[in-house]
Enzyme design. Sequence first.
Site, PDB file in Angstrom:
ATOM      1  N   PHE A  15      12.871  78.636  61.759  1.00  0.00           N
ATOM      2  CA  PHE A  15      12.282  78.383  60.743  1.00  0.00           C
ATOM      3  C   PHE A  15      12.532  79.116  59.449  1.00  0.00           C
ATOM      4  CE2 PHE A  15       7.649  77.650  59.035  1.00  0.00           C
ATOM      5  CZ  PHE A  15       7.731  76.096  58.919  1.00  0.00           C
ATOM      6  N   ALA A  17      15.143  78.898  55.662  1.00  0.00           N
ATOM      7  CA  ALA A  17      15.191  77.783  54.407  1.00  0.00           C
ATOM      8  C   ALA A  17      15.125  76.513  55.174  1.00  0.00           C
ATOM      9  CB  ALA A  17      16.457  78.188  53.579  1.00  0.00           C
ATOM     10  N   LYS A 114      26.040  74.846  62.877  1.00  0.00           N
ATOM     11  CA  LYS A 114      27.463  74.462  63.098  1.00  0.00           C
ATOM     12  C   LYS A 114      28.042  75.278  64.332  1.00  0.00           C
ATOM     13  CE  LYS A 114      28.620  75.726  58.784  1.00  0.00           C
ATOM     14  NZ  LYS A 114      27.218  75.185  57.758  1.00  0.00           N
ATOM     15  N   GLY A 196      21.192  83.743  44.805  1.00  0.00           N
ATOM     16  CA  GLY A 196      21.040  83.336  46.150  1.00  0.00           C
ATOM     17  C   GLY A 196      22.066  82.255  46.653  1.00  0.00           C
ATOM     18  N   GLU A 199      25.719  85.142  49.879  1.00  0.00           N
ATOM     19  CA  GLU A 199      24.934  86.023  50.885  1.00  0.00           C
ATOM     20  C   GLU A 199      25.327  87.321  50.357  1.00  0.00           C
ATOM     21  OE1 GLU A 199      22.966  85.090  53.399  1.00  0.00           O
ATOM     22  OE2 GLU A 199      23.354  82.847  53.308  1.00  0.00           O
ATOM     23  N   ASP A 210      33.393  79.038  56.680  1.00  0.00           N
ATOM     24  CA  ASP A 210      32.267  77.951  56.800  1.00  0.00           C
ATOM     25  C   ASP A 210      33.077  76.510  56.611  1.00  0.00           C
ATOM     26  OD1 ASP A 210      29.688  76.816  56.417  1.00  0.00           O
ATOM     27  OD2 ASP A 210      30.524  76.248  54.423  1.00  0.00           O
ATOM     28  N   LYS A 214      33.429  73.264  59.307  1.00  0.00           N
ATOM     29  CA  LYS A 214      33.115  71.979  58.993  1.00  0.00           C
ATOM     30  C   LYS A 214      34.565  70.912  59.311  1.00  0.00           C
ATOM     31  CE  LYS A 214      29.797  73.192  55.570  1.00  0.00           C
ATOM     32  NZ  LYS A 214      29.411  73.687  54.309  1.00  0.00           N
ATOM     33  N   GLY A 304      21.220  74.045  50.349  1.00  0.00           N
ATOM     34  CA  GLY A 304      19.802  73.965  49.820  1.00  0.00           C
ATOM     35  C   GLY A 304      18.924  73.520  50.906  1.00  0.00           C
TER      36      GLY A 304
END
Lengths: 324, 176
Positions: A15, A17, A114, A196, A199, A210, A214, A304
């Site tokens: 729980f 963002a 991921k 924001g 990080e 990251d 993907k 987002g």
Amino acid sequence: MQDNSSPFKLAIIGFGAVGQGVARVVQSVPHLEVVAIADSKGVALTPDLEDVLARKRKGKSIANSDLTALDVIRTVDHDVVVEVTPTNIENGEPGLTHFREALKNKRNVVTSNKGPLVAAFGELTELARAQGVALRYEATVGGAMPIINLIRDTLAGTQVLGIRGVLNGTCNYILTRMAEEALEYDQVLSEAQDMGIAEADPTYDVAGIDTACKVVILANAFFNRQVTFADVNVIGIEQITQDALQLARQRGFMVKLIGDVQELTVAPKLIPLGHPLNVSGTLNAASILTDTAGEITVAGKGAGSIETASAILSDILSLMRERD
Amino acid sequence: MRISMDLELKDTPGQLIHVLTPVSALGGNVLSIVHHHDKKTFRNTVPVYVIFDIEEHKLEELQEGLEKNGVTVVRIGKMRLRERAHILLIGHIIHTDLRQTIDTIDSTGFAEVQDLSLSMPAIDGPSSAIVTIMATGNEELKTSIALLKEIAERKDLLVIVPIDEGGLSGGQNNAG
């Protein structure tokens, strides 16, 4: 087949963002019911979504039961586990255990996480197949930008020959700002951290990790590969200088961090200014090369809370349609 | 003008001098020579592929000189540098001998560094450069980019190549 007036039941595991974004977007959808929400501290059963969101905002506990996330997955009746705990690329946990338990209990899994897919893609898709349930992960690549379902559904019948793209909004923001405002890397990184967008420890984004995750997911999903993070040759953006970006611009190029699924590489590349992958700010973009449809390029918001939740919702709705 | 020639030489030692002497006597500069020992012709000659720079009006005289030396001229091609690509380099470019990096590309015979812009912000900091490579064809361009990449990576430089170099559409779209 079930009565299609019965609600489609979700448990939201995680729980942060994204989980909160999911709780917001599902409220407007008829016949969807959130039966439980779990965060790292506890579980809320049959939650009032507005109340739980308000508690979370104020830093209060959301728990109203003694159950754990795993208890929810095993014992509470529901159709879909929405697994949105943070990505852990070391071993995929705690997500990997949640995925396995959900699939073993014949629950569909929809995720933005991921980690488990990078760690155990083959095992998880096979388990889902054997159990007759679905594992959907549109939100893991490109946030709101459709790519996985686009290839799987809309482009079904074409053969995908290659996929490459700008798959990390943080890197794209940093490179765009450096080029446009003639600012140095460190300065733009601090700015992105303040906003924001990056990080506190930006390594996961700026070192290309990251993007590589993907690439791994897309390679396993569409190229019938069995690859992991270690198979990707990764170069990040930390060494890129403002001078280099200016020199490139003078000759009509931008520098973007490009993940190439077929090559299994992540590296900064020179992109001509008019190229479809030349998207700015935090946008993501991907080009899919197919045998019969040529090259198709999509772009959209790559991160987002609400944007990622929208991708999760599209997976949930497609499962709901399949049920009905 | 850059010239490529397919020649045939007798399969005996010491034949190459019959090619090199007339070229250098006319002020030419040999860039590359490839012997195809494995592709001997039925005339028992060895195919040789040479690339050199020479003034265009001396070509005819050169051909006569070669034939007088017993060298068979099979084909003469005028090479033009048609394909172009830009490559970014970041790191300690000067300290790692920029000259040698450029020379390696130029000595291929089918590609050359045509332009280089360098930016050095601080003595100890990394510098940035953009290099423009021209090559005779697309394959040659790819080969020379790969070569530059290999040298630069050995020197610990970050190399940023154009997206369509070896990309989705095989580099046909936009290499520069």
